[in-house]
Design a protein around this motif. Structure first.
Motif, PDB file in Angstrom:
ATOM      1  N   SER A  45       4.415   6.994  -1.247  1.00  0.00           N
ATOM      2  CA  SER A  45       3.291   6.558  -0.515  1.00  0.00           C
ATOM      3  C   SER A  45       3.141   7.145   0.811  1.00  0.00           C
ATOM      4  N   ASP A  46       1.907   7.256   1.317  1.00  0.00           N
ATOM      5  CA  ASP A  46       1.931   7.922   2.611  1.00  0.00           C
ATOM      6  C   ASP A  46       0.988   6.994   3.598  1.00  0.00           C
ATOM      7  N   VAL A  47       0.390   5.980   3.194  1.00  0.00           N
ATOM      8  CA  VAL A  47      -0.485   4.980   4.032  1.00  0.00           C
ATOM      9  C   VAL A  47      -0.251   3.562   3.616  1.00  0.00           C
ATOM     10  N   THR A  48      -0.483   2.933   4.438  1.00  0.00           N
ATOM     11  CA  THR A  48      -0.208   1.370   4.154  1.00  0.00           C
ATOM     12  C   THR A  48      -1.659   0.685   4.546  1.00  0.00           C
ATOM     13  N   ILE A  49      -2.079  -0.106   3.368  1.00  0.00           N
ATOM     14  CA  ILE A  49      -3.207  -0.870   3.704  1.00  0.00           C
ATOM     15  C   ILE A  49      -2.843  -2.467   4.061  1.00  0.00           C
ATOM     16  N   VAL A  50      -3.205  -2.822   5.042  1.00  0.00           N
ATOM     17  CA  VAL A  50      -2.992  -3.944   5.700  1.00  0.00           C
ATOM     18  C   VAL A  50      -4.174  -5.151   5.415  1.00  0.00           C
ATOM     19  N   THR A  51      -3.858  -6.353   4.811  1.00  0.00           N
ATOM     20  CA  THR A  51      -5.071  -7.105   4.251  1.00  0.00           C
ATOM     21  C   THR A  51      -5.317  -8.085   5.283  1.00  0.00           C
ATOM     22  N   ARG A  52      -6.168  -8.811   4.916  1.00  0.00           N
ATOM     23  CA  ARG A  52      -6.605  -9.984   6.002  1.00  0.00           C
ATOM     24  C   ARG A  52      -5.557 -11.068   6.038  1.00  0.00           C
ATOM     25  N   ASP A  53      -4.799 -11.418   5.047  1.00  0.00           N
ATOM     26  CA  ASP A  53      -3.815 -12.322   4.973  1.00  0.00           C
ATOM     27  C   ASP A  53      -2.393 -11.584   5.406  1.00  0.00           C
ATOM     28  N   GLN A  54      -2.491 -10.399   5.833  1.00  0.00           N
ATOM     29  CA  GLN A  54      -1.293  -9.796   6.691  1.00  0.00           C
ATOM     30  C   GLN A  54      -0.322  -9.296   5.298  1.00  0.00           C
ATOM     31  N   HIS A  55      -0.867  -9.058   4.354  1.00  0.00           N
ATOM     32  CA  HIS A  55       0.086  -8.270   3.462  1.00  0.00           C
ATOM     33  C   HIS A  55      -0.035  -6.855   3.508  1.00  0.00           C
ATOM     34  N   GLU A  56       0.800  -6.132   3.326  1.00  0.00           N
ATOM     35  CA  GLU A  56       0.711  -4.777   3.355  1.00  0.00           C
ATOM     36  C   GLU A  56       0.922  -3.896   1.810  1.00  0.00           C
ATOM     37  N   ILE A  57       0.110  -3.124   1.539  1.00  0.00           N
ATOM     38  CA  ILE A  57      -0.037  -2.432   0.112  1.00  0.00           C
ATOM     39  C   ILE A  57       0.084  -0.852   0.330  1.00  0.00           C
ATOM     40  N   PRO A  58       1.307  -0.456   0.145  1.00  0.00           N
ATOM     41  CA  PRO A  58       1.644   0.998   0.214  1.00  0.00           C
ATOM     42  C   PRO A  58       0.275   1.502  -0.875  1.00  0.00           C
ATOM     43  N   ALA A  59      -0.011   2.771  -0.342  1.00  0.00           N
ATOM     44  CA  ALA A  59      -0.907   3.672  -1.156  1.00  0.00           C
ATOM     45  C   ALA A  59      -0.843   5.204  -0.805  1.00  0.00           C
ATOM     46  N   HIS A  60      -1.654   6.115  -1.353  1.00  0.00           N
ATOM     47  CA  HIS A  60      -1.661   7.514  -1.386  1.00  0.00           C
ATOM     48  C   HIS A  60      -2.964   8.106  -0.765  1.00  0.00           C
ATOM     49  N   LYS A  61      -2.735   8.785   0.269  1.00  0.00           N
ATOM     50  CA  LYS A  61      -4.051   9.093   1.125  1.00  0.00           C
ATOM     51  C   LYS A  61      -4.903  10.193   0.111  1.00  0.00           C
ATOM     52  N   ALA A  62      -4.341  11.316  -0.862  1.00  0.00           N
ATOM     53  CA  ALA A  62      -4.880  11.907  -1.735  1.00  0.00           C
ATOM     54  C   ALA A  62      -5.648  10.956  -2.561  1.00  0.00           C
ATOM     55  N   ILE A  63      -5.045  10.085  -3.260  1.00  0.00           N
ATOM     56  CA  ILE A  63      -5.907   9.287  -4.352  1.00  0.00           C
ATOM     57  C   ILE A  63      -7.024   8.560  -3.726  1.00  0.00           C
ATOM     58  N   LEU A  64      -7.021   8.034  -2.564  1.00  0.00           N
ATOM     59  CA  LEU A  64      -8.005   7.341  -1.932  1.00  0.00           C
ATOM     60  C   LEU A  64      -8.959   8.373  -1.393  1.00  0.00           C
ATOM     61  N   THR A  65      -8.747   9.539  -0.972  1.00  0.00           N
ATOM     62  CA  THR A  65      -9.537  10.472  -0.503  1.00  0.00           C
ATOM     63  C   THR A  65     -10.433  10.914  -1.806  1.00  0.00           C
ATOM     64  N   ALA A  66      -9.824  11.102  -2.868  1.00  0.00           N
ATOM     65  CA  ALA A  66     -10.548  11.607  -3.882  1.00  0.00           C
ATOM     66  C   ALA A  66     -11.361  10.716  -4.495  1.00  0.00           C
ATOM     67  N   ARG A  67     -11.283   9.278  -4.594  1.00  0.00           N
ATOM     68  CA  ARG A  67     -11.868   8.291  -5.236  1.00  0.00           C
ATOM     69  C   ARG A  67     -12.906   7.680  -4.344  1.00  0.00           C
ATOM     70  N   SER A  68     -12.873   7.535  -2.890  1.00  0.00           N
ATOM     71  CA  SER A  68     -13.803   6.802  -2.139  1.00  0.00           C
ATOM     72  C   SER A  68     -14.130   7.810  -1.042  1.00  0.00           C
ATOM     73  N   ASP A  69     -15.395   8.040  -0.749  1.00  0.00           N
ATOM     74  CA  ASP A  69     -16.242   8.848   0.351  1.00  0.00           C
ATOM     75  C   ASP A  69     -15.855   8.236   1.662  1.00  0.00           C
ATOM     76  N   VAL A  70     -15.788   6.785   1.572  1.00  0.00           N
ATOM     77  CA  VAL A  70     -15.336   6.016   2.848  1.00  0.00           C
ATOM     78  C   VAL A  70     -13.920   6.352   3.230  1.00  0.00           C
ATOM     79  N   PHE A  71     -12.727   6.300   2.400  1.00  0.00           N
ATOM     80  CA  PHE A  71     -11.532   6.384   2.635  1.00  0.00           C
ATOM     81  C   PHE A  71     -11.492   8.307   3.247  1.00  0.00           C
ATOM     82  N   ALA A  72     -12.188   8.998   2.302  1.00  0.00           N
ATOM     83  CA  ALA A  72     -12.120  10.301   2.811  1.00  0.00           C
ATOM     84  C   ALA A  72     -12.528  10.668   4.052  1.00  0.00           C
ATOM     85  N   ALA A  73     -13.516  10.133   4.422  1.00  0.00           N
ATOM     86  CA  ALA A  73     -13.988  10.403   5.939  1.00  0.00           C
ATOM     87  C   ALA A  73     -13.051   9.472   6.974  1.00  0.00           C
ATOM     88  N   MET A  74     -12.705   8.462   6.500  1.00  0.00           N
ATOM     89  CA  MET A  74     -11.514   7.703   7.555  1.00  0.00           C
ATOM     90  C   MET A  74     -10.398   8.612   7.813  1.00  0.00           C
TER      91      MET A  74
END
Length: 335
Positions: A164-193
């Motif tokens: 994983s190369d990015v961390t999603i921090v939630t409202r209740d302060q949990h951290e979820i590891p993720a992958h930029k390539a997957i998020l970019t491919a599936r969501s235009d919002v994440f892709a622009a980010m």
């Protein structure tokens, strides 16, 4: 063409050979003579060459024209010849007979067709012969293609957080590891980010203050796998997350669930969500359901809360011209 046999299959070549032979018979003596066609086909690439024989069998008043198919060369082509169609045309009587060769036919068994004039001897017979020769080429071991495991692999990637190369921090302060390539491919919002030099991209961390850990976990699972197994438990929040991050299919899944589960208790909430996301079909379904169960819906806490907080929503929904027109059309069709 192939046939399976104990772990391998045989690749075969099928050759179609057509030949037309016209017999001109001037007298009964011509019928009693053996007639032999030329060899066919002419081209050298053929698997085999053939010729036809026609012989009269019988006396001067009654008999048959016996037609035989022979091979020119002594080879195994008799085992390769699987189907023969013979079409006999009597030009005087305009008669046509189509015969099919049986599967167990061998070349040395003689005749493949008989023509019976029934006392009328034709001057001309046209014999149309169509042969299908099937020749095995190779025995080929099949190559097994494994089942596509893309779904399982991406689900495992999400669960294990490997590389994983990015961390999603939630409202209740949990951290979820993720992958930029997957998020970019599936969501235009994440892709622009991740495309622009934003703070999230520089720190490889994205803070999302709108949703708690369970909702974002479900949204990310959908991004990786296309499925949301816990949708029913958090449909309102998941719908909001899908809307924010441009996940159209997830949004449609949420809307369908709301429509399919319309009930006395959920009608008011579903109407509010339909208005919030401007989904006319869901709004129409909600209004229709509420009209059909008005007394029961009116007694629910959700409806009372909606009257208190969004009375204009109710007014607009039940007086919206398009919805009223469709409701009236539906009532006419029912009657």
């Amino acid at each position: 063409m192939s046939s399976e046999d104990q772990g391998y299959y045989t690749k075969s070549v099928c050759q179609r050979i057509c030949y037309t032979w016209t017999l001109k018979l001037n007298a009964i003596t011509d019928l009693r003579s053996k007639h032999v066609s030329r060899h066919f086909p002419d081209y050298m690439e053929s698997i085999a060459q053939f010729y036809l024989e026609a012989v009269w069998e019988g006396d001067y008043t009654y008999g048959n024209i016996n037609i035989s198919l022979r091979t020119v060369c002594k080879s195994d082509c008799t085992n390769k010849t699987k189907y023969v169609n013979i079409n006999i045309l009597n030009h005087e009587k305009k008669k046509s007979e189509l015969l099919k060769l049986s599967d167990d036919w061998k070349m040395n068994m003689g005749s493949i067709a008989k023509y019976t004039p029934n006392g009328y001897f034709p001057n001309t017979l046209t014999i149309i012969c169509e042969i299908f020769v099937i020749s095995p080429v190779d025995k080929i071991m099949p190559i097994e293609v494994p089942k596509c495991k893309l779904f399982e692999d991406l689900a495992a990637l999400f669960d294990t957080k490997k590389n994983s190369d990015v961390t999603i921090v939630t409202r209740d302060q949990h951290e979820i590891p993720a992958h930029k390539a997957i998020l970019t491919a599936r969501s235009d919002v994440f892709a622009a980010m991740f495309k622009h030099p934003m703070e999230e991209n520089r720190r490889n961390s994205v803070t999302i203050n709108d949703f708690d850990h369970d909702v974002l976990t479900e949204m990310l699972r959908f991004i990786y796998t296309g499925e949301a197994p816990n949708l029913a438990d958090m449909v309102e929040n998941l719908l909001a997350a899908a809307e924010k991050y441009g996940l159209d299919r997830l949004k449609a899944m949420c809307l369908k669930y709301l429509s399919d589960t319309l009930s006395i208790e959920t009608a008011a909430i579903t109407l509010k969500l339909a208005d919030l996301y401007n989904v006319k079909d869901l709004q129409l379904n909600s209004v229709q359901f509420i009209r059909n169960h008005a007394a029961s819906v009116a007694n629910t806490a959700n409806w009372q809360n909606l009257i208190t907080t969004d009375k204009y929503l109710i007014l607009n929904a039940f007086c919206e011209p398009t919805i009223l027109l469709q409701l009236n059309d539906g009532s006419k069709n029912e009657t």
